[in-house]
Enzyme design. Structure first.
Site, PDB file in Angstrom:
ATOM      1  N   SER A  64      24.334  33.610  17.802  1.00 33.30           N
ATOM      2  CA  SER A  64      25.338  34.618  18.117  1.00 33.30           C
ATOM      3  C   SER A  64      26.449  34.538  17.077  1.00 33.30           C
ATOM      4  O   SER A  64      26.383  33.738  16.148  1.00 33.30           O
ATOM      5  CB  SER A  64      25.916  34.369  19.505  1.00 33.30           C
ATOM      6  OG  SER A  64      26.738  33.218  19.451  1.00 33.30           O
ATOM      7  N   LYS A  65      27.459  35.367  17.301  1.00 37.07           N
ATOM      8  CA  LYS A  65      28.568  35.436  16.340  1.00 37.07           C
ATOM      9  C   LYS A  65      29.204  34.064  16.100  1.00 37.07           C
ATOM     10  O   LYS A  65      29.746  33.806  15.049  1.00 37.07           O
ATOM     11  CB  LYS A  65      29.636  36.389  16.861  1.00 37.07           C
ATOM     12  CG  LYS A  65      29.372  37.808  16.466  1.00 37.07           C
ATOM     13  CD  LYS A  65      30.594  38.663  16.719  1.00 37.07           C
ATOM     14  CE  LYS A  65      30.159  40.093  16.910  1.00 37.07           C
ATOM     15  NZ  LYS A  65      30.860  40.791  17.945  1.00 37.07           N
ATOM     16  N   ARG A  66      29.152  33.227  17.133  1.00 35.91           N
ATOM     17  CA  ARG A  66      29.734  31.895  16.999  1.00 35.91           C
ATOM     18  C   ARG A  66      29.171  31.134  15.796  1.00 35.91           C
ATOM     19  O   ARG A  66      29.801  30.248  15.252  1.00 35.91           O
ATOM     20  CB  ARG A  66      29.445  31.060  18.254  1.00 35.91           C
ATOM     21  CG  ARG A  66      30.426  31.222  19.373  1.00 35.91           C
ATOM     22  CD  ARG A  66      30.056  30.311  20.519  1.00 35.91           C
ATOM     23  NE  ARG A  66      28.698  30.618  21.002  1.00 35.91           N
ATOM     24  CZ  ARG A  66      27.703  29.744  21.010  1.00 35.91           C
ATOM     25  NH1 ARG A  66      27.871  28.535  20.581  1.00 35.91           N
ATOM     26  NH2 ARG A  66      26.509  30.104  21.465  1.00 35.91           N
ATOM     27  N   HIS A  67      27.940  31.452  15.441  1.00 34.55           N
ATOM     28  CA  HIS A  67      27.289  30.706  14.370  1.00 34.55           C
ATOM     29  C   HIS A  67      27.573  31.291  12.989  1.00 34.55           C
ATOM     30  O   HIS A  67      26.965  30.876  12.008  1.00 34.55           O
ATOM     31  CB  HIS A  67      25.778  30.675  14.604  1.00 34.55           C
ATOM     32  CG  HIS A  67      25.398  29.996  15.876  1.00 34.55           C
ATOM     33  ND1 HIS A  67      25.106  30.693  17.026  1.00 34.55           N
ATOM     34  CD2 HIS A  67      25.295  28.695  16.185  1.00 34.55           C
ATOM     35  CE1 HIS A  67      24.827  29.832  17.989  1.00 34.55           C
ATOM     36  NE2 HIS A  67      24.935  28.623  17.503  1.00 34.55           N
ATOM     37  N   GLY A  68      28.464  32.243  12.924  1.00 35.51           N
ATOM     38  CA  GLY A  68      28.772  32.845  11.627  1.00 35.51           C
ATOM     39  C   GLY A  68      28.119  34.206  11.523  1.00 35.51           C
ATOM     40  O   GLY A  68      28.084  34.954  12.489  1.00 35.51           O
TER      41      GLY A  68
END
Ligand code: GLU
Length: 472
Positions: free
Chosen positions: A240-244
């Protein structure tokens, strides 16, 4: 059988890497089998679908080079067709009108939860007589799911999957406002478009038995199914966005080549021995659904970086230059005058991982740097460097034959005349002309930077040394 695959994104955001991988697998499989690849935009959710997302998907597909053979088809342009099939199902008693209120459905759900029963519609309106119908009342249309037996299908990746019909309730195929629902439109489209292979993310695997029942009811050739396991971030959680970066275009922005991203994505969940780098042709030839992993795969940025560098080094330089241009524009570097970037790419690709990093790394070939790199200057622009820089400059001034070999010879001659090692001349000179301590071969660097800029920058270095002497 002619193979026809489809990629069917919902335009509710950008094209993310999971979607891109699905698209790639659909595309590869179609190419491999000399079949067709269809692009279908599933935009029936008017609240969440946007034109920008549609554009982002089209841009992402184009950037990746995944051209479709048919489409793009838009579901919002097919409402009449869905209504037609819905009415056929109603006429054949394969679907029915359901008048249940929200309150009744909420209550039902609560009861089912209390009794630890399967959650789902109980078929209350399934057998209403004509006399009990009141079309003026708000209602949805539900599909009559078979009550007995099981749906069994051979998933091309996951193997055989079997679900009892008792676990499937009567799905809504048209809402109160008449709009069709996802599972129904997919069925109508896959049949109408003659899709032979449904390749999609395994977040849809639970929909498949329902869709198979509807396919049987509508009538037509049932496609084969292949559900691709999801992609996890490097922490084992769903990507997800959390991973970049998760949007494909963000990878372009970060300086990746589409060829590298495709190679990375094909390997993410599929392998062919321990081969890592695949040309376009090899991917098409070697890819097969049966070799797709059953387990989720984890994203690994280091590997993507490594692949990107491989591609920067191995692709034809004009191809790399084409993609570099976007970053040059973005970072405001004009390379129209001076050395051709196509000469720089093979030299510099060794030193950077991305096209984005390549721009600052080649800037000094086109523009004077602002300041010296502090560490390099401290080490190499010392008072002892003044004399070699002055002498080298003197030799350069008189040189009209501005080429790497000649310039090399002049640097050597400077070292010899002053009885200094090459490093004592070369390093100050390198810092003087590039602003920092790293560059390709010195002669080549001098040639490519050009005479005027070399002389100007040596003066700047000499000024720096003089100020340093004055302050010491
Ligand atoms: N529109 C669905 C999605 O974006 C995909 C549907 C399908 O592939 O069947 O998740």
């Amino acid at each position: 059988m002619t193979v026809k695959t489809r990629f069917a994104p919902s335009p509710t955001g950008y094209l993310h890497v999971g979607g891109a991988r699905t698209a790639l697998y659909c595309w590869l499989y179609a190419k491999k089998t000399e079949g067709q690849f269809v692009l279908r935009i599933e935009d029936t959710d008017r609240e969440r679908s946007t034109d920008e997302s549609v554009q982002a998907i089209l841009d992402g597909m184009e950037w990746l080079g995944l051209a479709h053979d048919e489409g793009p088809f838009y579901q919002t342009q097919r409402f009449d067709r869905y209504a037609e099939v819905r009415d056929e199902l109603l006429a054949e008693s394969k679907a029915y009108r359901c008048y249940c209120s929200k309150e009744r459905l909420d209550e039902l759900r609560e009861q089912q939860m209390t009794n630890k029963q399967n959650i789902g519609y109980d078929g209350h309106c399934r057998n209403l007589s004509d006399a009990e119908q009141d079309l003026s009342k708000p209602h949805v249309i539900r599909f009559k799911n078979p009550l007995e037996g099981a749906v069994v299908f051979d998933d091309l990746i996951k193997g055989q999957i079997s679900v009892n019909n008792s676990e499937l309730d009567d799905l809504i195929i048209a809402r109160t406002d008449g709009t069709p629902t996802y599972n129904f439109t997919v069925v109508v489209d896959d049949l109408d478009m003659g899709i032979s292979h449904v390749i999609r993310g395994d977040d849809h695997v639970n929909n498949t038995p329902r869709q198979i029942n509807m396919i049987d009811a509508v009538g037509g050739q049932q496609p084969l199914f292949a559900h691709v396991p999801m992609i996890l971030g490097d922490d084992g959680k769903r990507l997800s966005k959390r991973h970049g970066a998760v949007s494909v275009m963000q990878y372009r922005d970060e300086g990746y080549l589409p060829q590298a991203l495709l190679n990375y994505l094909v390997r993410l969940g599929w392998s062919h021995g321990d081969q890592e780098v695949f040309s376009h042709e090899e991917m098409i030839e070697l890819f097969d659904l049966k070799d797709v992993n059953r387990a989720p795969s984890a994203f690994n940025t280091d590997k993507l970086n490594w692949l990107n560098q491989q591609y920067m080094k191995s692709l034809p330089t004009e191809e790399v230059a084409k993609h570099l241009q976007w970053h040059l524009n973005e970072q405001g570097l004009d390379v129209s005058k001076g050395v051709s970037v196509e000469l720089l790419i093979p030299e510099m690709a060794e030193r950077v991982k991305t096209l984005k990093e390549l721009v600052p790394a080649i800037r000094y070939f086109y523009q004077d740097y602002e300041d010296f790199d502090a560490k390099a200057a401290k080490k190499h622009l010392r008072p002892v460097a003044r004399q070699p820089l002055e002498l080298a400059k003197e030799k350069f001034v008189g040189e009209d034959n501005w080429n790497a070999d000649k310039l090399h010879a002049l640097v050597n001659a400077t070292a010899e005349e002053l009885e200094l090692g090459m490093g004592k001349v070369g390093m100050p000179l390198r810092v003087a002309i590039t602003g920092a301590g790293m560059s390709p071969d010195l002669g080549v660097t001098l040639e490519w930077i050009g005479k005027d800029a070399v002389l100007r920058r040596i003066d700047k270095a000499l000024k720096f040394i003089a100020e340093r002497e004055a302050n010491s």
